[in-house]
Write an enzyme that holds these catalytic residues in place. Structure first.
Site, PDB file in Angstrom:
ATOM      1  N   ASN A 209     -36.916   5.794   6.607  1.00  0.00           N
ATOM      2  CA  ASN A 209     -35.861   5.939   7.861  1.00  0.00           C
ATOM      3  C   ASN A 209     -36.421   6.121   9.076  1.00  0.00           C
ATOM      4  O   ASN A 209     -37.692   5.733   9.163  1.00  0.00           O
ATOM      5  CB  ASN A 209     -34.754   7.091   7.373  1.00  0.00           C
ATOM      6  CG  ASN A 209     -35.028   8.629   7.993  1.00  0.00           C
ATOM      7  OD1 ASN A 209     -35.849   8.492   8.715  1.00  0.00           O
ATOM      8  ND2 ASN A 209     -35.041   9.105   6.752  1.00  0.00           N
ATOM      9  N   ASP A 279     -31.991  10.807   1.044  1.00  0.00           N
ATOM     10  CA  ASP A 279     -30.931  11.714  -0.392  1.00  0.00           C
ATOM     11  C   ASP A 279     -31.464  10.616  -2.081  1.00  0.00           C
ATOM     12  O   ASP A 279     -31.270  11.167  -2.120  1.00  0.00           O
ATOM     13  CB  ASP A 279     -29.586  10.894  -0.234  1.00  0.00           C
ATOM     14  CG  ASP A 279     -29.047  11.587   1.330  1.00  0.00           C
ATOM     15  OD1 ASP A 279     -29.244  12.889   1.966  1.00  0.00           O
ATOM     16  OD2 ASP A 279     -28.166  10.562   2.154  1.00  0.00           O
ATOM     17  N   LYS A 289     -50.086  -1.574  -7.855  1.00  0.00           N
ATOM     18  CA  LYS A 289     -48.955  -2.082  -7.775  1.00  0.00           C
ATOM     19  C   LYS A 289     -47.956  -3.362  -7.963  1.00  0.00           C
ATOM     20  O   LYS A 289     -48.763  -3.887  -9.063  1.00  0.00           O
ATOM     21  CB  LYS A 289     -49.772  -2.892  -6.473  1.00  0.00           C
ATOM     22  CG  LYS A 289     -48.640  -3.855  -5.734  1.00  0.00           C
ATOM     23  CD  LYS A 289     -49.954  -4.647  -3.879  1.00  0.00           C
ATOM     24  CE  LYS A 289     -48.758  -5.901  -3.485  1.00  0.00           C
ATOM     25  NZ  LYS A 289     -49.777  -6.523  -3.380  1.00  0.00           N
ATOM     26  N   PHE A 323     -27.863  19.875  10.594  1.00  0.00           N
ATOM     27  CA  PHE A 323     -27.860  18.302  11.186  1.00  0.00           C
ATOM     28  C   PHE A 323     -27.094  17.417  11.167  1.00  0.00           C
ATOM     29  O   PHE A 323     -27.205  17.379  10.111  1.00  0.00           O
ATOM     30  CB  PHE A 323     -29.299  17.894  12.128  1.00  0.00           C
ATOM     31  CG  PHE A 323     -29.775  18.085  13.492  1.00  0.00           C
ATOM     32  CD1 PHE A 323     -29.538  17.409  14.569  1.00  0.00           C
ATOM     33  CD2 PHE A 323     -30.083  19.208  13.489  1.00  0.00           C
ATOM     34  CE1 PHE A 323     -29.724  17.784  15.650  1.00  0.00           C
ATOM     35  CE2 PHE A 323     -30.227  20.265  15.062  1.00  0.00           C
ATOM     36  CZ  PHE A 323     -30.774  19.512  16.319  1.00  0.00           C
ATOM     37  N   LYS A 337     -19.595  20.042   6.460  1.00  0.00           N
ATOM     38  CA  LYS A 337     -20.381  19.678   6.347  1.00  0.00           C
ATOM     39  C   LYS A 337     -20.979  20.973   6.437  1.00  0.00           C
ATOM     40  O   LYS A 337     -21.792  21.355   5.556  1.00  0.00           O
ATOM     41  CB  LYS A 337     -21.471  18.681   6.413  1.00  0.00           C
ATOM     42  CG  LYS A 337     -23.315  18.641   6.061  1.00  0.00           C
ATOM     43  CD  LYS A 337     -23.973  17.462   7.171  1.00  0.00           C
ATOM     44  CE  LYS A 337     -25.425  18.129   6.467  1.00  0.00           C
ATOM     45  NZ  LYS A 337     -26.274  16.749   7.351  1.00  0.00           N
ATOM     46  N   LYS A 341     -21.960  23.976   2.895  1.00  0.00           N
ATOM     47  CA  LYS A 341     -23.524  24.211   3.090  1.00  0.00           C
ATOM     48  C   LYS A 341     -24.154  25.489   2.967  1.00  0.00           C
ATOM     49  O   LYS A 341     -24.904  26.153   3.854  1.00  0.00           O
ATOM     50  CB  LYS A 341     -24.741  22.961   3.695  1.00  0.00           C
ATOM     51  CG  LYS A 341     -24.054  21.432   2.775  1.00  0.00           C
ATOM     52  CD  LYS A 341     -24.858  20.906   3.328  1.00  0.00           C
ATOM     53  CE  LYS A 341     -25.044  19.549   2.785  1.00  0.00           C
ATOM     54  NZ  LYS A 341     -25.954  18.062   2.976  1.00  0.00           N
TER      55      LYS A 341
END
Length: 402
Positions: A209, A279, A289, A323, A337, A341
């Site tokens: 990301n 995730d 490859k 975060f 969240k 959690k």
């Protein structure tokens, strides 16, 4: 707080140099050992003899005046200092330091010192607001310099506005407050995760990301400044860590980060998970490859273990902060969240807002504690946002004890 502190006071060439005389006197009265460095232009406003009388020490004005042959003066002074104060700090000296120019006794000493540097700017209001001056101050702030904002009022140039050197009493108070904050976490251990993860497809390709790690690294630097012993677990980033109070552990995948975070979790008092962990990961990782084939390619993905949820279940005495980087209804999602959690606090940011996305040097967030109290932290450098987040964490930890 300043008793027996070794302080280098840098005086630069502005009319506010006369206030540095009172500052020198008050620092000395507070029990500090004060050594003065004056730039050439500062000497046109106040003589070195004045500062010598007030500090009871010789005044440094020339880089090449070596009084002790066994030592290099600017290096010796840089090593001696517990902290450095530049008051007044002109636009010129700010530009020099921000761009690595060391052409006099003051700038060579500042570039050589490892001590905390406090900067008290003073200049015309239009100079202060000029984009290049603001950019130079942001650069120094991001490097960890501490700024004592100038006051607003009637300036020597005739303008009215921000740019007047803060009063000596206020400068000393600001330094003492910071020194007090610096010791707040001296017995604390802090675990922080940062950056992205890479999920390997084959020896050539991977999923990742846009996280740069800047937010997590800023949190680590600020926690270290508060006196904490910091462990920074980071995914693949180009950022460096030089602070000796930060132990850096590099990982690659979500699985790697989970293992390290679980191993380090019991040892720490405060845990902040700012990393952008994948995730999902490829269900099959190829040893060779993958060759290009006709048509489309489908890669089956499987869930990674939720690190934050795992830590929330294992939590004992730790203060756990998560975060949430969102684009849709971030506050509602963040609160959900945090409860799900078992977090003590969550930091929510809308990455769709200008200046708050991955890779930016700035951020704006909402800090939400377990009582669902929201604190807005407006757009600022990630270093400043990190400082504000840790101040909120410290406040909530004190409330928990009470």
């Amino acid at each position: 707080m300043l008793q027996n502190k070794n302080i280098v006071l840098g005086v630069t060439g502005g009319i506010a140099a006369y206030k540095a005389c009172a500052l020198t006197s008050k620092l000395t009265q507070a029990g500090a050992n004060v050594q003065i460095i004056m730039t050439e232009n500062a000497s046109k406003f106040v003589t070195p003899l004045t500062f010598q009388a007030l500090s009871r020490n010789p005044v440094y004005t020339d880089t090449f005046e070596e009084r002790r042959p066994e030592k290099i003066a600017h290096i010796d002074l840089a090593d001696w200092a517990d902290l450095v104060v530049i008051a007044p700090a002109t636009a010129n000296v700010l530009a020099k330091i921000a761009n690595g120019i060391a052409d006099d006794m003051l700038t060579t000493t500042i570039l050589a010192t490892k001590a905390a540097v406090y900067v008290a700017p003073a200049m015309n209001v239009n100079m202060y607001n000029h984009p290049v001056v603001q950019e130079n101050m942001r650069t120094l702030y991001d490097w960890g310099y501490h700024f004592i904002e100038p006051g607003a009022g009637y300036l020597a140039c005739g303008w009215i506005g921000k740019g007047r050197l803060e009063e000596p009493e206020s400068i000393i108070q600001a330094i003492e407050v910071h020194l007090q904050q610096k010791n707040q976490w001296h017995n604390k251990k802090v675990l922080i995760s940062a950056g992205p993860t890479k999920e390997i497809i084959d020896p050539v390709r991977f999923f990742t990301n846009h996280s740069s790690g800047k937010m997590g690294f800023s949190l680590a630097e600020e926690a270290a400044l508060m006196g904490a012993e910091v462990t920074l677990v980071t995914g693949p980033v180009s950022l460096k860590t030089d602070n000796k109070r930060i132990k850096r552990i590099d990982v690659v995948s979500a699985k790697d980060m989970l293992e390290v975070m679980q191993r380090e979790f019991p040892k720490n008092d405060i845990v902040i998970k700012s990393a952008a962990v994948a995730d999902y990961r490829p269900k099959i990782v190829y040893d060779h490859k993958m060759k290009k084939q006709p048509g489309n390619l489908t890669i089956e993905m499987e869930r990674t273990t939720d690190i934050l949820e795992t830590l929330g279940k294992q939590k004992q005495q730790q203060f756990l902060v998560g975060f949430a980087a969102e684009t849709d209804d971030p506050i509602t999602y963040g609160k959900t969240k945090a409860g799900k959690k078992n977090l003590d606090a969550i930091v929510v940011n809308n990455i769709g807002q200008a200046g708050a996305g991955f890779g930016e040097d700035t951020n704006m967030v909402t800090y939400i504690n377990k009582n669902l109290e929201e604190t807005e932290i407006p757009l600022a450098s990630k270093r400043e946002v990190a400082k504000q987040i840790l101040m909120q964490v410290n406040h909530d930890m004190k409330d928990d004890k009470n």
